[in-house]
Design a protein around this motif. Structure first.
Motif, PDB file in Angstrom:
ATOM      1  N   MET A 167       0.807  -1.224   0.000  1.00  0.00           N
ATOM      2  CA  MET A 167       0.000   0.000   0.000  1.00  0.00           C
ATOM      3  C   MET A 167       0.840   1.274   0.000  1.00  0.00           C
ATOM      4  SD  MET A 167      -2.965  -1.186   2.633  1.00  0.00           S
ATOM      5  CE  MET A 167      -4.134  -2.497   2.194  1.00  0.00           C
ATOM      6  N   THR A 168       2.135   1.123   0.203  1.00  0.00           N
ATOM      7  CA  THR A 168       3.047   2.275   0.163  1.00  0.00           C
ATOM      8  C   THR A 168       3.692   2.429  -1.210  1.00  0.00           C
ATOM      9  OG1 THR A 168       4.622   0.712   1.113  1.00  0.00           O
ATOM     10  CG2 THR A 168       3.722   2.368   2.611  1.00  0.00           C
ATOM     11  N   ASP A 169       3.167   1.720  -2.209  1.00  0.00           N
ATOM     12  CA  ASP A 169       3.837   1.532  -3.507  1.00  0.00           C
ATOM     13  C   ASP A 169       4.653   2.717  -4.040  1.00  0.00           C
ATOM     14  OD1 ASP A 169       1.561   2.948  -3.950  1.00  0.00           O
ATOM     15  OD2 ASP A 169       0.801   1.734  -5.601  1.00  0.00           O
ATOM     16  N   SER A 170       4.052   3.883  -4.173  1.00  0.00           N
ATOM     17  CA  SER A 170       4.760   4.982  -4.844  1.00  0.00           C
ATOM     18  C   SER A 170       5.491   5.901  -3.872  1.00  0.00           C
ATOM     19  CB  SER A 170       3.741   5.798  -5.645  1.00  0.00           C
ATOM     20  OG  SER A 170       2.705   6.214  -4.761  1.00  0.00           O
ATOM     21  N   LEU A 171       5.493   5.574  -2.607  1.00  0.00           N
ATOM     22  CA  LEU A 171       6.072   6.474  -1.597  1.00  0.00           C
ATOM     23  C   LEU A 171       7.565   6.198  -1.399  1.00  0.00           C
ATOM     24  CD1 LEU A 171       3.193   6.267   1.049  1.00  0.00           C
ATOM     25  CD2 LEU A 171       3.519   7.992  -0.751  1.00  0.00           C
ATOM     26  N   PRO A 172       8.320   7.212  -0.961  1.00  0.00           N
ATOM     27  CA  PRO A 172       9.744   6.967  -0.699  1.00  0.00           C
ATOM     28  C   PRO A 172       9.938   6.000   0.477  1.00  0.00           C
ATOM     29  CG  PRO A 172       9.155   9.274  -0.191  1.00  0.00           C
ATOM     30  CD  PRO A 172       7.934   8.611  -0.729  1.00  0.00           C
ATOM     31  N   GLU A 173      11.136   5.439   0.583  1.00  0.00           N
ATOM     32  CA  GLU A 173      11.482   4.549   1.705  1.00  0.00           C
ATOM     33  C   GLU A 173      11.262   5.273   3.026  1.00  0.00           C
ATOM     34  OE1 GLU A 173      13.409   1.468   2.239  1.00  0.00           O
ATOM     35  OE2 GLU A 173      12.694   0.915   0.239  1.00  0.00           O
ATOM     36  N   ILE A 174      10.764   4.555   4.004  1.00  0.00           N
ATOM     37  CA  ILE A 174      10.575   5.158   5.328  1.00  0.00           C
ATOM     38  C   ILE A 174      11.916   5.167   6.050  1.00  0.00           C
ATOM     39  CG2 ILE A 174       9.415   4.947   7.558  1.00  0.00           C
ATOM     40  CD1 ILE A 174       7.187   3.438   5.815  1.00  0.00           C
ATOM     41  N   GLU A 175      12.401   6.348   6.337  1.00  0.00           N
ATOM     42  CA  GLU A 175      13.713   6.443   6.982  1.00  0.00           C
ATOM     43  C   GLU A 175      13.605   6.433   8.498  1.00  0.00           C
ATOM     44  OE1 GLU A 175      16.812   8.779   4.599  1.00  0.00           O
ATOM     45  OE2 GLU A 175      14.968   9.955   4.421  1.00  0.00           O
ATOM     46  N   LEU A 176      12.509   7.002   8.988  1.00  0.00           N
ATOM     47  CA  LEU A 176      12.369   7.138  10.442  1.00  0.00           C
ATOM     48  C   LEU A 176      10.973   6.728  10.884  1.00  0.00           C
ATOM     49  CD1 LEU A 176      13.135   8.241  13.296  1.00  0.00           C
ATOM     50  CD2 LEU A 176      12.527  10.524  12.463  1.00  0.00           C
ATOM     51  N   TYR A 192       6.938  -4.915   6.573  1.00  0.00           N
ATOM     52  CA  TYR A 192       7.868  -5.109   5.447  1.00  0.00           C
ATOM     53  C   TYR A 192       8.733  -3.860   5.244  1.00  0.00           C
ATOM     54  CZ  TYR A 192       9.330  -6.335   0.668  1.00  0.00           C
ATOM     55  OH  TYR A 192      10.059  -6.634  -0.450  1.00  0.00           O
ATOM     56  N   GLN A 193       8.083  -2.711   5.295  1.00  0.00           N
ATOM     57  CA  GLN A 193       8.721  -1.450   4.916  1.00  0.00           C
ATOM     58  C   GLN A 193       9.774  -0.955   5.906  1.00  0.00           C
ATOM     59  OE1 GLN A 193       5.493  -2.175   4.950  1.00  0.00           O
ATOM     60  NE2 GLN A 193       4.375  -1.218   3.293  1.00  0.00           N
ATOM     61  N   LEU A 194       9.664  -1.389   7.156  1.00  0.00           N
ATOM     62  CA  LEU A 194      10.550  -0.832   8.189  1.00  0.00           C
ATOM     63  C   LEU A 194      11.855  -1.615   8.349  1.00  0.00           C
ATOM     64  CD1 LEU A 194       7.894   0.082  10.929  1.00  0.00           C
ATOM     65  CD2 LEU A 194       9.012   1.622   9.319  1.00  0.00           C
ATOM     66  N   ALA A 195      12.129  -2.515   7.400  1.00  0.00           N
ATOM     67  CA  ALA A 195      13.286  -3.420   7.526  1.00  0.00           C
ATOM     68  C   ALA A 195      14.567  -2.687   7.939  1.00  0.00           C
ATOM     69  CB  ALA A 195      13.497  -4.184   6.223  1.00  0.00           C
ATOM     70  N   TYR A 196      14.825  -1.532   7.333  1.00  0.00           N
ATOM     71  CA  TYR A 196      16.046  -0.789   7.656  1.00  0.00           C
ATOM     72  C   TYR A 196      15.785   0.636   8.136  1.00  0.00           C
ATOM     73  CZ  TYR A 196      19.629  -4.222   6.786  1.00  0.00           C
ATOM     74  OH  TYR A 196      20.450  -5.312   6.913  1.00  0.00           O
ATOM     75  N   SER A 197      14.588   0.874   8.593  1.00  0.00           N
ATOM     76  CA  SER A 197      14.275   2.212   9.110  1.00  0.00           C
ATOM     77  C   SER A 197      14.873   2.376  10.502  1.00  0.00           C
ATOM     78  CB  SER A 197      12.764   2.400   9.223  1.00  0.00           C
ATOM     79  OG  SER A 197      12.130   1.995   8.041  1.00  0.00           O
ATOM     80  N   GLU A 198      15.167   3.607  10.860  1.00  0.00           N
ATOM     81  CA  GLU A 198      15.553   3.890  12.244  1.00  0.00           C
ATOM     82  C   GLU A 198      14.282   4.055  13.065  1.00  0.00           C
ATOM     83  OE1 GLU A 198      18.573   3.745  13.462  1.00  0.00           O
ATOM     84  OE2 GLU A 198      19.375   3.326  11.469  1.00  0.00           O
ATOM     85  N   MET A 199      14.303   3.539  14.285  1.00  0.00           N
ATOM     86  CA  MET A 199      13.122   3.651  15.150  1.00  0.00           C
ATOM     87  C   MET A 199      13.466   4.516  16.353  1.00  0.00           C
ATOM     88  SD  MET A 199      11.674  -0.179  15.089  1.00  0.00           S
ATOM     89  CE  MET A 199      11.633  -1.096  13.560  1.00  0.00           C
ATOM     90  N   VAL A 200      12.614   5.479  16.594  1.00  0.00           N
ATOM     91  CA  VAL A 200      12.811   6.354  17.755  1.00  0.00           C
ATOM     92  C   VAL A 200      11.547   6.296  18.603  1.00  0.00           C
ATOM     93  CG1 VAL A 200      13.150   8.730  18.525  1.00  0.00           C
ATOM     94  CG2 VAL A 200      14.467   7.865  16.580  1.00  0.00           C
ATOM     95  N   PHE A 201      11.735   6.056  19.894  1.00  0.00           N
ATOM     96  CA  PHE A 201      10.584   5.937  20.791  1.00  0.00           C
ATOM     97  C   PHE A 201      10.522   7.152  21.701  1.00  0.00           C
ATOM     98  CE2 PHE A 201      11.842   1.697  19.451  1.00  0.00           C
ATOM     99  CZ  PHE A 201      10.629   1.224  18.950  1.00  0.00           C
ATOM    100  N   SER A 202       9.369   7.750  21.736  1.00  0.00           N
ATOM    101  CA  SER A 202       9.160   8.931  22.561  1.00  0.00           C
ATOM    102  C   SER A 202       8.261   8.561  23.738  1.00  0.00           C
ATOM    103  CB  SER A 202       8.500  10.026  21.704  1.00  0.00           C
ATOM    104  OG  SER A 202       7.979  11.032  22.535  1.00  0.00           O
ATOM    105  N   GLU A 203       8.589   9.055  24.904  1.00  0.00           N
ATOM    106  CA  GLU A 203       7.801   8.762  26.110  1.00  0.00           C
ATOM    107  C   GLU A 203       6.509   9.575  26.162  1.00  0.00           C
ATOM    108  OE1 GLU A 203       8.503   6.411  28.452  1.00  0.00           O
ATOM    109  OE2 GLU A 203      10.139   5.852  27.090  1.00  0.00           O
TER     110      GLU A 203
END
Ligand code: IPE
Ligand code: IPE
Ligand code: MG
Length: 234
Positions: A167-176, A192-203
């Protein structure tokens, strides 16, 4: 120089706990959450983010009480009645992903109308995940892919080819990816899309997630070393 991620996805969590902490009903938390969608979208657009994907309602959220679901499904109307004009002025394009058929008629119509009105805008894409679940998305993609193999439209596919079925077909890679409220899980979001994304958790609970906290998340992203399985260049 600070790098602004092209595509940021946010799991907007903690509306209910925000309300509870203030002695309010959960729906008040969702209402404040919607206001914060506006603020966050405007700010992201100013920063130069190309695409902002927001997790608004998951395929599992149907398990919630009917009253709460009905309230959440009334919020697109509130959101677009209040802010569509401003989003237009800021050149923001609305998009959505999720199984639209199950979304109540009213909410669906309002979304389709906003998508249509903003379709020629060239600024940031504001992508709402609504009735979205990543496992379902992957199954639907696999089904469509199998059909295309069967009807001879394709005979070979690689990772890039498969991503086009998502469903994200035409969108850029998710970086964050950002998740608010201190929870540290994906809850069936973009598996699938978050394979190499950076994850940041906010409290911070979503209604309190402001531009300062957003800046802090982008700063944390900038301090990460992305290796994609390789070695550091330095
Ligand atoms: C996120 O806030 C909004 C939706 C899932 C629709 P929650 O409603 O999950 O808030 P908490 O997690 O109960 O605090
Ligand atoms: C994820 O939050 C879904 C959205 C933010 C729309 P949830 O509150 O539904 O996730 P869980 O139940 O804590 O995993
Ligand atoms: Mg939650």
């Amino acid at each position: 120089m600070i790098k602004i991620p092209e595509h940021i996805a946010i799991i907007m969590d903690g509306n209910g706990r925000w309300a509870k902490a203030k002695g309010k009903v959960r729906t008040e938390g969702h209402y404040q959450g919607v206001k914060n969608v506006r603020d966050t979208a405007i700010y992201a657009n100013e920063l130069g983010v190309k695409c902002l994907t927001l997790y608004a309602f998951s395929t599992e959220n149907w398990k919630r009480p009917e009253d709460e679901i009905n309230y959440i499904m009334s919020l697109p109307k509130v959101f677009f009645a209040s802010y569509l004009k401003e989003l237009m002025e800021k050149n923001i394009r609305i998009r959505m992903m999720g199984e639209i058929e199950r979304i109540p008629e009213n909410a669906r119509r309002i979304f389709l109308d906003a998508i249509e009105k903003t379709k020629n805008n060239t600024g940031m894409t504001l992508n709402f995940a609504l009735n979205y679940g990543s496992r379902r998305e992957i199954v639907l993609a696999a089904r469509k892919y199998a059909e295309d193999v069967k009807n001879g439209r394709i005979n070979d596919i690689d990772e890039n080819g498969f991503a086009e079925y998502l469903m994200t077909d035409s969108l850029p890679e998710i970086e964050l990816l950002i998740r608010t409220s201190g929870e540290k899980r994906l809850s069936n979001f973009l598996l699938y899309q978050l394979a190499y994304s950076e994850m940041v958790f906010s409290e911070v609970y979503w209604p309190d997630f402001d531009y300062k906290e957003f800046d802090r998340c982008i700063d944390e992203f900038n301090h990460r070393k992305r290796r994609y399985g390789g070695l550091d260049e330095s």
